[in-house]
Design an enzyme around this catalytic site. Structure first.
Site, PDB file in Angstrom:
ATOM      1  N   LYS A 254       8.683  -5.924   7.160  1.00  0.00           N
ATOM      2  CA  LYS A 254       8.826  -4.819   6.008  1.00  0.00           C
ATOM      3  C   LYS A 254       8.633  -3.583   6.578  1.00  0.00           C
ATOM      4  O   LYS A 254       7.806  -3.113   6.660  1.00  0.00           O
ATOM      5  CB  LYS A 254       8.121  -5.050   4.756  1.00  0.00           C
ATOM      6  CG  LYS A 254       8.503  -4.212   3.494  1.00  0.00           C
ATOM      7  CD  LYS A 254       7.201  -3.211   3.378  1.00  0.00           C
ATOM      8  CE  LYS A 254       7.600  -2.260   2.374  1.00  0.00           C
ATOM      9  NZ  LYS A 254       8.626  -1.119   3.272  1.00  0.00           N
TER      10      LYS A 254
ATOM     11  N   GLU B 113      -4.121  -0.493  10.833  1.00  0.00           N
ATOM     12  CA  GLU B 113      -4.215   1.115  11.871  1.00  0.00           C
ATOM     13  C   GLU B 113      -3.762   2.108  10.866  1.00  0.00           C
ATOM     14  O   GLU B 113      -2.715   1.878  10.286  1.00  0.00           O
ATOM     15  CB  GLU B 113      -3.223   0.964  12.896  1.00  0.00           C
ATOM     16  CG  GLU B 113      -3.600   0.056  13.920  1.00  0.00           C
ATOM     17  CD  GLU B 113      -4.902   0.241  14.752  1.00  0.00           C
ATOM     18  OE1 GLU B 113      -5.320   1.528  14.672  1.00  0.00           O
ATOM     19  OE2 GLU B 113      -5.402  -0.591  15.411  1.00  0.00           O
TER      20      GLU B 113
ATOM     21  N   CYS C  16      -0.406   9.171  14.656  1.00  0.00           N
ATOM     22  CA  CYS C  16      -1.790   8.885  14.428  1.00  0.00           C
ATOM     23  C   CYS C  16      -2.676   9.265  15.311  1.00  0.00           C
ATOM     24  O   CYS C  16      -3.800   9.554  15.228  1.00  0.00           O
ATOM     25  CB  CYS C  16      -2.119   7.560  13.887  1.00  0.00           C
ATOM     26  SG  CYS C  16      -1.233   6.306  14.999  1.00  0.00           S
TER      27      CYS C  16
ATOM     28  N   GLU D 294      -6.434  14.025   7.197  1.00  0.00           N
ATOM     29  CA  GLU D 294      -5.333  13.767   7.979  1.00  0.00           C
ATOM     30  C   GLU D 294      -4.281  14.669   7.363  1.00  0.00           C
ATOM     31  O   GLU D 294      -3.855  14.433   6.170  1.00  0.00           O
ATOM     32  CB  GLU D 294      -4.888  12.401   8.139  1.00  0.00           C
ATOM     33  CG  GLU D 294      -3.802  12.331   9.423  1.00  0.00           C
ATOM     34  CD  GLU D 294      -3.492  10.820   9.512  1.00  0.00           C
ATOM     35  OE1 GLU D 294      -3.231   9.963   8.750  1.00  0.00           O
ATOM     36  OE2 GLU D 294      -3.436  10.545  10.754  1.00  0.00           O
TER      37      GLU D 294
HETATM   38  P1  ADP Z   1       2.954   6.771   4.814  1.00  0.00           P
HETATM   39  O1  ADP Z   1       2.013   7.735   3.876  1.00  0.00           O
HETATM   40  O2  ADP Z   1       2.870   6.979   6.140  1.00  0.00           O
HETATM   41  O3  ADP Z   1       4.269   6.519   4.174  1.00  0.00           O
HETATM   42  P2  ADP Z   1       2.211   4.189   3.579  1.00  0.00           P
HETATM   43  O4  ADP Z   1       0.972   3.412   3.517  1.00  0.00           O
HETATM   44  O5  ADP Z   1       2.615   4.842   2.192  1.00  0.00           O
HETATM   45  O6  ADP Z   1       2.172   5.391   4.565  1.00  0.00           O
HETATM   46  O7  ADP Z   1       3.448   3.317   4.053  1.00  0.00           O
HETATM   47  C1  ADP Z   1       3.106   2.505   5.353  1.00  0.00           C
HETATM   48  C2  ADP Z   1       3.744   0.980   4.742  1.00  0.00           C
HETATM   49  O8  ADP Z   1       3.247   0.565   3.892  1.00  0.00           O
HETATM   50  C3  ADP Z   1       5.296   1.240   4.443  1.00  0.00           C
HETATM   51  O9  ADP Z   1       6.210   0.360   4.774  1.00  0.00           O
HETATM   52  C4  ADP Z   1       5.250   1.346   2.930  1.00  0.00           C
HETATM   53  O10 ADP Z   1       6.398   0.835   2.193  1.00  0.00           O
HETATM   54  C5  ADP Z   1       4.242   0.067   2.924  1.00  0.00           C
HETATM   55  N1  ADP Z   1       3.705   0.280   1.381  1.00  0.00           N
HETATM   56  C6  ADP Z   1       3.323   1.229   0.529  1.00  0.00           C
HETATM   57  N2  ADP Z   1       2.884   0.805  -0.669  1.00  0.00           N
HETATM   58  C7  ADP Z   1       2.799  -0.618  -0.531  1.00  0.00           C
HETATM   59  C8  ADP Z   1       2.039  -1.889  -1.278  1.00  0.00           C
HETATM   60  N3  ADP Z   1       1.624  -1.554  -2.379  1.00  0.00           N
HETATM   61  N4  ADP Z   1       1.900  -3.056  -0.542  1.00  0.00           N
HETATM   62  C9  ADP Z   1       2.402  -3.210   0.418  1.00  0.00           C
HETATM   63  N5  ADP Z   1       2.756  -2.268   1.254  1.00  0.00           N
HETATM   64  C10 ADP Z   1       3.091  -0.989   0.803  1.00  0.00           C
END
Ligand code: ADP
Length: 477
Positions: free
Chosen positions: A171, A246, A280, A379
């Site tokens: 995903k 990470e 990062c 960050e």
């Molecule tokens: P960023 O702030 O860098 O976008 P996120 O942690 O929101 O960081 O996103 C990193 C990944 O985690 C993306 O692929 C995002 O779609 C996914 N993500 C966001 N929310 C969830 C969740 N509740 N469960 C699993 N994956 C998620």
């Protein structure tokens, strides 16, 4: 316009579409991509589960050939894929081509690793008994990735997952479906059996969350924000599932009085501002001793004057746009926070207009910052860097380590004594001497400590720690 679909059980499916926008030219739609549903995700997990028994017993030559073929195609198409990456994510074309080459090298590396799978045979402490230690694949690996390295991070998770005999539900981040689709298309055509690699593009709260909630996902590897990382951890503990995280960084770069000034300035400019500071491993705290402080700030500011911020695809651009409006707002909010906290804005801080409408922000340097300010502790993930003045090496080391994070740390010095001491005492997973804190090799471990990372290291042969489970078998002779 074509809708790039999800790959589930070997079939391309999905008609609901989302679009992604070029951050260097917000009038341009990069493409239309399937928006995965809960049902799509469940189907993908079921397909990966069904494909696991055969793939986990597949021959190592088959795995080698597929991974090598994918690596070769990525390399052959590096300019085209690099351009797609630059359009979608906004890093400059040379940076994007570099990332694409790295993804190819990662597939080549794990193609080799597939041929080197091995175990150990050890005598038992009891007579006439042999002990075999082998590594089994985990099962279905959920791969959740961020937007900032849309080809390299999927590569460094997918390649080892497949190499060690796991099946995958991948995903990608919402902002970067194009690169993810391209990689999956390449691997699919390279000959992966149906269901071994499934792509579900879509929202984190829908696709990601369904992966977290599924007992059939036996391992999750995640790169992204600290908040989402915590959700991955909590959900994974619930299922007694192996997971690897990470997350963020607030990486320090120490500059000592005895540093070679040009080496220090190049390393700071590179690690603070290249890739628009959206790494990062970027340095966001420059910790500089008194004797070189003013010279260093003057030279770094002069360097920043020369850096061109513009369309990622334009020749001569050093820094591309910020990835999207939300990230741009985070960056400008932090610039305001820094001003209010009393740091001095030494360079940048303003939005820029260019020929094409995009999220352009000047590289921004604060001086007279303290390590307690929010701009030094949280960050930002943008081209915003603070300089913290310290008395000597001891204070620099203590300041570098005084952070909730621990991914990468750097030092610019000509002193062997200080370089050696810093390597030993830095509380970071990766330490750089006279080099930028960002920019790592593809064949050695990557990862951090404290709030930055959780679980085994990624990349190189150390990747096996996460993607396999060790088995100890005893046999009476
Ligand atoms: P960023 O702030 O860098 O976008 P996120 O942690 O929101 O960081 O996103 C990193 C990944 O985690 C993306 O692929 C995002 O779609 C996914 N993500 C966001 N929310 C969830 C969740 N509740 N469960 C699993 N994956 C998620």
């Amino acid at each position: 316009m074509t809708i790039y679909q999800n790959l589930i059980g070997g079939e391309w499916v999905g008609s609901d579409a989302t679009r992604n926008i070029n951050p260097s030219d917000t009038n341009e739609v990069v493409g239309l991509y399937a928006d995965g549903t809960v049902e799509d995700t469940k189907n993908a997990i079921a397909a990966a589960k069904a494909a696991f028994p055969a793939w986990s017993r597949s021959g190592i030559w088959e795995r080698h050939v597929i991974l090598k073929k994918a690596g070769d195609e990525i390399m052959a198409r590096k300019d085209e894929l690099g351009a797609l990456l630059a359009r979608e994510e906004g890093k400059t074309l040379p940076e994007a081509i570099g990332e694409t080459i790295r993804a190819s090298q990662i597939f080549e590396f794990f193609a080799g690793e597939a041929l080197r799978l091995a175990g150990e045979i050890i005598p038992s402490v009891r007579p006439n008994i042999g002990v075999e230690i082998t590594r089994d694949p985990l099962g279905v690996i959920g791969i959740i990735t961020p937007w900032n390295f849309p080809i390299a991070i999927p590569a460094w998770k997918i390649a080892p997952a497949l190499c060690y005999g796991n099946t995958v539900v991948f995903k990608p981040a919402e902002l970067v479906p194009a690169c993810s689709w391209a990689i999956v298309d390449i691997l699919n055509r390279a000959g992966l059996p149906k269901g071994v690699l499934n792509l579900v593009m879509g929202r984190g709260s829908v696709v990601g969350q369904t992966m977290l909630d599924s007992p059939d996902v036996t391992g999750i590897t995640f790169t992204g924000s600290t908040g989402t990382g915590r959700r991955v951890a909590a959900a994974s503990i619930e299922h007694n599932r192996k997971f690897q995280l990470e997350m963020g960084g607030k990486n320090p770069m120490v500059v000592l009085d005895d540093a070679d000034l040009s080496v220090a300035v190049e390393a700071a400019a590179n690690s603070g501002f290249f890739s628009t500071g959206q790494r990062c491993t970027a340095s966001s705290r420059l910790i500089v001793t008194e004797g070189i402080h003013d010279k260093f700030v003057a030279a770094l500011t002069a360097k920043l004057e020369t850096l061109v911020v513009d369309n990622a695809l334009k020749p001569g651009t050093h820094i591309g746009p910020v990835v999207d409006e939300k990230q741009l707002k985070t960056d400008t909010d932090y610039i305001e926070i820094g001003r209010k906290e009393g740091a001095k804005l030494a360079f940048g801080g303003e939005l820029i207009k260019r020929e094409t409408p995009g999220f352009y922000l000047q590289p921004t340097l604060f001086t007279e910052a303290t390590n307690q300010m929010r701009i030094s502790r949280e960050e930002i993930f943008g081209p915003v860097v603070s300089v913290i003045r310290v008395k000597d090496y001891e204070e620099a080391l203590a300041t570098a380590n005084d952070t909730p994070f621990g991914l990468s740390a750097g030092i610019a010095t000509t002193s062997l004594k200080h370089a050696t001491h810093f390597k030993r005492n830095s509380e970071a997973g990766m330490v750089m001497v006279n080099l930028p804190t960002a920019g790592v090799d593809f064949h050695v471990p990557f990862g951090g400590r404290k709030g930055s990372s959780y679980g085994p290291r990624e990349q190189g042969k150390y990747a096996a720690e996460f993607y396999t489970s060790v088995k100890t078998a005893y046999t009476l002779a």
